[in-house]
Design an enzyme around this catalytic site. Structure first.
Site, short mmCIF file in Angstrom:
data_model
loop_
_atom_site.label_atom_id
_atom_site.label_comp_id
_atom_site.label_asym_id
_atom_site.label_seq_id
_atom_site.Cartn_x
_atom_site.Cartn_y
_atom_site.Cartn_z
N ASP A 17 0.86 -1.17 0.00
CA ASP A 17 0.00 0.00 0.00
C ASP A 17 0.91 1.23 0.00
OD1 ASP A 17 -2.14 1.82 0.55
OD2 ASP A 17 -3.22 0.19 1.55
N ASP B 141 -2.86 4.82 -2.35
CA ASP B 141 -3.84 5.45 -1.47
C ASP B 141 -4.29 6.80 -2.02
OD1 ASP B 141 -5.06 5.28 1.29
OD2 ASP B 141 -3.97 7.17 1.55
N HIS C 266 -11.35 -1.78 4.13
CA HIS C 266 -11.15 -1.41 5.53
C HIS C 266 -11.78 -0.06 5.89
CE1 HIS C 266 -8.17 0.63 3.21
NE2 HIS C 266 -7.85 1.40 4.23
N ASP C 267 -12.42 0.59 4.93
CA ASP C 267 -13.05 1.89 5.18
C ASP C 267 -14.58 1.84 5.11
OD1 ASP C 267 -10.54 3.20 5.33
OD2 ASP C 267 -10.48 3.41 3.14
C1 GLC Z 1 -7.54 5.97 2.33
C2 GLC Z 1 -7.43 4.80 3.26
C3 GLC Z 1 -7.98 5.17 4.60
C4 GLC Z 1 -7.17 6.31 5.14
C5 GLC Z 1 -7.12 7.48 4.17
C6 GLC Z 1 -6.03 8.42 4.50
O1 GLC Z 1 -8.85 6.29 2.05
O2 GLC Z 1 -8.07 3.69 2.70
O3 GLC Z 1 -7.99 4.10 5.49
O4 GLC Z 1 -7.71 6.76 6.35
O5 GLC Z 1 -6.83 7.05 2.86
O6 GLC Z 1 -4.79 7.86 4.21
#
Ligand code: GLC
Ligand code: MG
Length: 535
Positions: free
Chosen positions: A104, A206, A330-331
């Site tokens: 990631d 990301d 995960h979001d």
């Molecule tokens: C992305 C990730 C999330 C994170 C955000 C800031 O959306 O999936 O979990 O909080 O970016 O990095």
């Protein structure tokens, strides 16, 4: 002759490393833990593992605040997850099993403890000042504009020592990097090089669409559809703070770099409407290989809406653009919670039979649902900053339930988030030997994808979208397979197209494999894959 890239037919599996397997009893998953569980992934039949961030981090956003990306001078894995040696061992073990490993990459922002930011904020004259986004206050002394952090509140933090604000699209502990600065850009490309040289098979990038902001930082327009409870970020439309045209040159640079290594894969995290999303494939496919397609995450669960969404997505794809599908991450709320346990099986069949590369979120293969987290256990900053709106992500990040040993085999210590209450009956070990389990369904779906190229890389054609039934054909070199999904709880009859009559149900989500005549009788909540008799 063109050869099909490995990731066209692949199934990706997302590991949230804090929650997969703990090996040292600290209650948090780690790299040796992932290595211990690779057999599960190999048995399941997945092709590539994407691991959410494992780099040194103060964990303000659980690793999405990176304090060391690794470069020529220094490198690390957060000690919570292990060491670089552990990483190399994991990578080797993954490759030995014929799988691939994706990391990631978090390029939009670093941690405020990253040495670059410490330097940047030390003085206006710092050589790293321009590696972040610093602006003078508005005439009234307030923030430079009205941009709102995705986690609520102004996206600008005041730095008294140097008398300027810095921009953070997420937490103030996650200052945004300035990708308009060539030196920063070069340093970040070196990071990709470092990991590619080490042998990783690609990256999930990301918040790719956030990476460049409008050069003159105009106010974002108010959102006319904003309602209380949506989260403050939605009070304005992020037209100037995201999705700027210059981002595509950056994606193209990353792609050119990845291409120099051969068949590495770049996936972009992008939450945008379809027609904006498609730009991230890049002109003549010079952008990321797969801009994540999150449409199923918010899709209304009915046949017509799904058929429309699939058709719109397929129609919008640029020439040569390969599709991809995702049910959760995960979001976002888990699929079993969104559509219910019975439909989660149908959803798995949908995800794994649509045209394109699917990504499975860890735990979904055992039907894990969102876990209600007691107030004193909440840790997600998204929840803590705007409590009670249901925006928190702790419920979808709970430990993987492996077996009936204490803490479901996840840890010998205290799990960092509570387990699903039903772990004694919902776990990998129990489901492994139960042919009717969600896990067995996933394993069989993945095996069918391997056995039938039609499912992995074939064409897609809609057959029916009526009442609760969504049916489509997948074809590769010859006779198609038919997928028919009942998206509701009552039985439905589907008159079969000529070519599918007299065929066989290869797989039923309810275990009702059978032969079919002219009409398919679908039970409530049943999905089937039918093979015509002549093939
Ligand atoms: C992305 C990730 C999330 C994170 C955000 C800031 O959306 O999936 O979990 O909080 O970016 O990095
Ligand atoms: Mg641990």
């Amino acid at each position: 002759m063109t050869t099909t890239p490995w990731w066209h037919g692949a199934v990706i599996y997302q590991v949230y490393p804090r929650s997969f397997q703990d090996s040292d009893g600290d209650g948090v998953g780690d790299l040796p833990g992932i290595e211990q569980r690779l057999d599960h992934l190999a048995d399941l039949g997945i092709d590539a593992i994407w691991i959410s961030p494992i780099f040194p981090s103060p964990m303000a956003d659980f690793g999405y605040d990176v304090a060391d990306y690794c470069g020529a001078d220094y490198c690390g894995i957060d000690p919570l997850f292990g060491s670089l040696g552990d990483f190399d061992r994991l990578l080797h073990a993954v490759h030995k099993r014929g799988m691939r490993l994706l990391l990631d990459f978090v390029p939009n922002h670093s941690s405020d403890r990253h040495p670059w930011f410490v330097d940047s904020r030390s003085s206006r004259a710092s050589p790293k000042r321009d590696w972040y986004i610093w602006r003078d206050p508005a005439p009234d002394g307030g923030p430079p504009n009205n941009w709102i952090s995705d986690f609520g509140g102004s996206a600008w933090a005041w730095d008294a020592a140097t008398g300027q604000y810095y921009y953070h699209a997420f937490l103030k502990e996650q200052p945004d990097l300035n990708w308009r600065n060539p030196a920063l850009r070069a340093a970040m490309l070196d990071v990709l090089r470092f990991w590619l040289d080490r042998g990783v098979d690609g990256f999930r990038i990301d918040v790719l669409w956030h990476m460049v902001k409008a050069a003159d930082f105009p106010d974002n327009p108010p959102n006319p559809d904003y309602r209380d409870g949506m989260g403050e970020m939605h009070s304005v439309l992020q037209v100037h703070s995201t999705d700027q045209p210059e981002v595509h040159a950056i994606a193209a640079e990353m792609r050119a770099l990845a291409d120099r290594y051969g068949d590495r894969l770049l996936i972009g995290e992008i939450y945008l409407p379809l027609e904006r999303l498609m730009h991230y494939y890049g002109v003549e496919s010079a952008g990321v290989h797969l801009p994540f397609n999150f449409q199923l995450i918010e899709a209304p669960w009915n046949a017509r809406a799904l058929a429309r969404l699939i058709a719109d997505y397929e129609a919008a794809l640029p020439a040569g653009g390969w599709p991809n599908w995702v049910l959760g991450n995960h979001d976002r709320p888990r699929i079993a919670t969104r559509v219910g346990e019975a439909q989660a099986r149908v959803a798995a069949m949908l995800l794994l039979t649509l045209r394109g590369t699917p990504t499975v979120y860890y735990g979904d293969e055992v039907g894990l649902a969102d876990v209600a987290i007691p107030a004193d256990c909440l840790v997600d900053p998204r929840e803590l900053r705007e409590p009670g709106l249901g925006l928190g992500r702790d419920p979808v990040r709970t430990p993987m339930p492996w077996d009936r040993t204490p803490n479901a085999g996840f840890t010998s210590g205290t799990p960092w988030l509570p387990l699903n209450a039903d772990w004694p009956t919902r776990n990998v070990a129990l489901q492994r030997d139960d042919p009717a389990s969600m896990l067995s369904l996933h394993r069989r779906l993945l095996a069918l994808r391997r056995a039938h190229p039609a499912l992995a890389i074939g064409d897609f054609a809609l057959v029916a979208a009526e009442d609760d039934v969504l049916a489509y054909a997948r074809r590769h070199d010859g006779t198609p397979l038919l997928v028919a999904l009942n998206l509701g709880g009552s039985p439905h009859d589907l008159p079969l197209p000529q070519w599918a009559r007299g065929g066989r149900v290869l797989l039923s989500t309810l275990g009702q494999e059978r032969s079919v005549a002219d009409t398919l009788s679908l039970a409530g909540d049943e999905g089937v894959i039918i093979q015509p008799s002549e093939s």
